[in-house]
Design a protein around this motif. Sequence first.
Motif, PDB file in Angstrom:
ATOM      1  N   GLY A  11     -15.618   9.723  -0.319  1.00  0.00           N
ATOM      2  CA  GLY A  11     -14.666   8.918   0.257  1.00  0.00           C
ATOM      3  C   GLY A  11     -15.630   8.296   2.390  1.00  0.00           C
ATOM      4  O   GLY A  11     -16.186   7.645   1.542  1.00  0.00           O
TER       5      GLY A  11
ATOM      6  N   GLU B 283     -19.301   0.099   5.101  1.00  0.00           N
ATOM      7  CA  GLU B 283     -18.801   0.169   6.327  1.00  0.00           C
ATOM      8  C   GLU B 283     -20.051  -0.964   7.252  1.00  0.00           C
ATOM      9  O   GLU B 283     -19.767  -2.004   8.440  1.00  0.00           O
TER      10      GLU B 283
ATOM     11  N   MET C 124       0.720  -1.324  -0.335  1.00  0.00           N
ATOM     12  CA  MET C 124      -0.408  -0.152  -0.193  1.00  0.00           C
ATOM     13  C   MET C 124       0.742   0.935  -0.339  1.00  0.00           C
ATOM     14  O   MET C 124       0.485   1.878  -1.169  1.00  0.00           O
TER      15      MET C 124
ATOM     16  N   PHE D  16     -11.153  -0.182   5.548  1.00  0.00           N
ATOM     17  CA  PHE D  16     -11.033   0.745   4.711  1.00  0.00           C
ATOM     18  C   PHE D  16     -10.701   1.731   3.955  1.00  0.00           C
ATOM     19  O   PHE D  16     -10.690   2.335   2.642  1.00  0.00           O
ATOM     20  N   GLN D  17      -9.048   2.237   5.080  1.00  0.00           N
ATOM     21  CA  GLN D  17      -8.103   2.579   3.963  1.00  0.00           C
ATOM     22  C   GLN D  17      -7.646   1.858   2.613  1.00  0.00           C
ATOM     23  O   GLN D  17      -7.354   2.299   1.493  1.00  0.00           O
ATOM     24  N   ILE D  18      -7.706   0.600   3.057  1.00  0.00           N
ATOM     25  CA  ILE D  18      -8.089  -0.172   2.081  1.00  0.00           C
ATOM     26  C   ILE D  18      -8.840  -0.305   0.944  1.00  0.00           C
ATOM     27  O   ILE D  18      -8.231  -0.267   0.168  1.00  0.00           O
ATOM     28  N   LEU D  19      -9.696  -0.354   1.124  1.00  0.00           N
ATOM     29  CA  LEU D  19     -11.161   0.237   0.388  1.00  0.00           C
ATOM     30  C   LEU D  19     -10.752   1.218   0.049  1.00  0.00           C
ATOM     31  O   LEU D  19     -11.371   1.332  -1.510  1.00  0.00           O
ATOM     32  N   GLN D  20     -10.619   2.222   0.828  1.00  0.00           N
ATOM     33  CA  GLN D  20     -10.390   4.067   0.032  1.00  0.00           C
ATOM     34  C   GLN D  20      -9.411   4.174  -1.690  1.00  0.00           C
ATOM     35  O   GLN D  20      -9.867   5.119  -2.022  1.00  0.00           O
TER      36      GLN D  20
ATOM     37  N   ILE E 261     -18.246   5.559   2.022  1.00  0.00           N
ATOM     38  CA  ILE E 261     -18.346   3.871   2.654  1.00  0.00           C
ATOM     39  C   ILE E 261     -18.365   4.131   3.866  1.00  0.00           C
ATOM     40  O   ILE E 261     -18.899   2.606   4.107  1.00  0.00           O
TER      41      ILE E 261
END
Lengths: 333, 310
Positions: free
Chosen positions: A290, A298, A27, B142-146, A294
Motif C-alpha cells: 500500500g 497522493e 479509526m 493517506f492513513q485513512i485511505l490505507q 498510494i
Amino acid sequence: MRRLPDLGGRNEKTVARTLIAPGQLLMAFIILFPASIAIYIGFTSWSPTTGQDFWHAYNFWHWFDGYWEALTTQGFWVALGRTVWITAVAVGVEFLLGFALALLLLKTFRGRGLVTVFFLLPMMVVPAVSGFIFFMIFQLDGPLNEALSVLAPGNIQLEWLQDADIAIWSVITVDIWQWTPLMFLIFLSGLAALPEDQINQARILGASWLDQMRYLVFPMLKPIILIALIIRAIEAFKIFDAIALLTAGGPGEATTNVSIYIFDETFQAVRWGYASSVAILILIFVSVLGFWAIRPIEQAQEETLEELTGAELPPPTAAEQRVEEAIEAEARV
Amino acid sequence: MTTLEAPVETRAGTFTPPPASRRPRWLKPSGRVFAIALLGLLFAFPLYWTVTMSFKPRPEWNPPGKVFWWPDNPTVENYTSLLGLKSEEGSVFATQRSRSALGPLKNSLIAASAGTALALIIGVFTAYGIARFRAGGRALPFQILQLRMFPPIAVIIPLLFMFIEIKIWNTLLGLIVLYGAVTFPFVVWLLRSFFQEVPREISEAAIVDGCTQWGAFFKAVLPQVKGGLAATALFVFVLNWSDFLIAKIMTQDDGITAPVYLQSLQGGASGNEYGLQAALAMLLILPPAIFGLAIQRYLVRGLTFGAIKR
C-alpha cells in the motif's frame, strides 16, 4: 474597543484538532484496537474451543509458532498466490475490456445514453448477489452450458463450479463482469476529456491509429490508468462475498483466496490464534504494498490541491503578527 | 473527434489528407455495432437471467436437461412467498424456511442507513478539518485511505471477540457502528474533494461578518457542498447495503441482513431456491441501481476516492 475578527492563528489549530478528533477515535476503534488484540492472540494457539475466554489466551502462548506455521505450510502461500493470480488476471482483463468499451462508446450515436447505462449496471449489483447470479448461470444444466451446446457441436457439460481447474476462472469471470464497468466509466470520461486538436493534428500528419494511441492517448491517460488499476487491484485482493456465494472457496480449496482462507481457519477449523497470525501477516503484506501503491493517488490529489488552493499558505506577515499581539495584549487586560 | 476527409485549399496549395488512419476492424462502423451488441449481450445476460428467474415458477427454475430462456408461466409467487405474504402450498420449502425476507431486509435497511448517517456525521468534520486546515498533516488522509486496503476479514475477528464481550454482537447497534467505521474513509475522501472546491474566502468572509469558525462551517461552507453531501450519502448507503462479510460474521438468526439471508437460501434440503433467491436478488439490486444511476456523475469520484474528479 471592538475585537478584530479572528481569521486564524491559535483558534484555527484548536478547531482543526477538534474537527478530526471523532474520526481519529473511530479509526483507533476500528484498526488500533483490533490490531493489538490480533497481535496478542496471534502469539497464542488460543481458540474459543479451549473453553477459556480471550483474556486468558496467554495460557496458550507459543510465540511465533503460528507465524512459522503460516510461512512454512502450503495453505497460506497457495492462498496468497491464488489471490495475486485472481487479482492480476481479473484486473488485467477489466482494463483491456473497459478501455475497448470506452473506445467503442466514445463517439455519440442514437441510444448511446441507454447503452451506457446498461454497461454500468453490473457495477451496482451487490457483490454477494453477483456471486449468486453466476452460481445460477454456471450450473451443469444452466444457461451457459446450454448456450455453448448450441454454438458448438455436441452436448457440452462443463463443470464450471465443480472442476478445480475451471472454478477459478468462474470466480475471475464474476469479478470481470462486475468491475469492467468501473474501468469503462473511468476511461470514458478520461477519453472524452482529451484535447481533440492534438489528436486530429497527429492524424492529419499521418499517424496511424496505433501511433495515436501509443504516443498521445496512453501517455495523456497514464495517471488515470494507474489510479484505476491500483484501486481495482486493492479491491480484487479482498474479494470475499462473490466467492462465498459462488464456490465458498471450493471445490476443495481451488478458489480459496486469502479472505476465504482466514474465514475458514476461523469458522471451520476454529483456530483463532492461527487465523490472527495469518491476518497480521496479510496486514503487513498489504501495508508494504500500500505504501507504494498510494503514491500515484497522493500525487493526483496534491496536483488538484495545488490547482485549487494555491501552494502552501504563506507565513504570517509582520502586520498580521502585530494584530495578533494586539489581540493577545487586549485579552490579558 | 471530427474527421477531415475532403481536400482543403490552403495558401500553400491543395492539401489532401491521408486516408482515414486505419483503425482496427472492431472500431470501424460495422464492426463497432457488432462489438457493442456482442458485449452488451454478454454483460446484460446475467441480469436478464435474474429478472426472468424471479418470475419463473418452481418447475422452470433449473430442471435437468432443459433451460427455460423465458418464463413460460410467469408468476409473482416468488416475491409473495419470499416476503411471507403467502405460503407456498405443498412445498417442502414452506416448513423449511423459518422466516420471511422481511426481517433481514428491514435489518439491512436500518443498519445501512444508520451506518451511513454515522459515517457522514463523523466524516464531514474530519473531511473539513483536512481540506480547510490540513489537520493531521499530509499523512492523515493517506492513513485513512490505507484502512481501505486491509481485507476486512483481517480486522474483524478481534472485533468479534470484542463485540461478544461488550454484548453488542448480533445487534443492529453493532452493525451500525461497524458500517459507520468501514465507510468512514470513503466519506472523508469524497467530502474532502468537495470541500476543496469551496474557496476558503467563503468561510473567511463569514468570519469577518461575525461568525465563529463553527458558524462559518455550518452556515457558509456546508450549504456549498449540499450536492456533494447528498451524493456521498447515497454512495455510502450503497456500500453499506452491499455488505455481506460483516453481517455474516456479526449476526445470526433474526439479526441477519438480506445478503446473508440470500446465502442461507442456498443449498437447503430441498435444493437451491433459485426463484426465491432471484426475487430477493432483485430487491437487493434495486436500491443501489436507482441510487447509482442518480449519482452517476460522482461514481468515478467515489470509487477512486476523489482522485479522479469527472
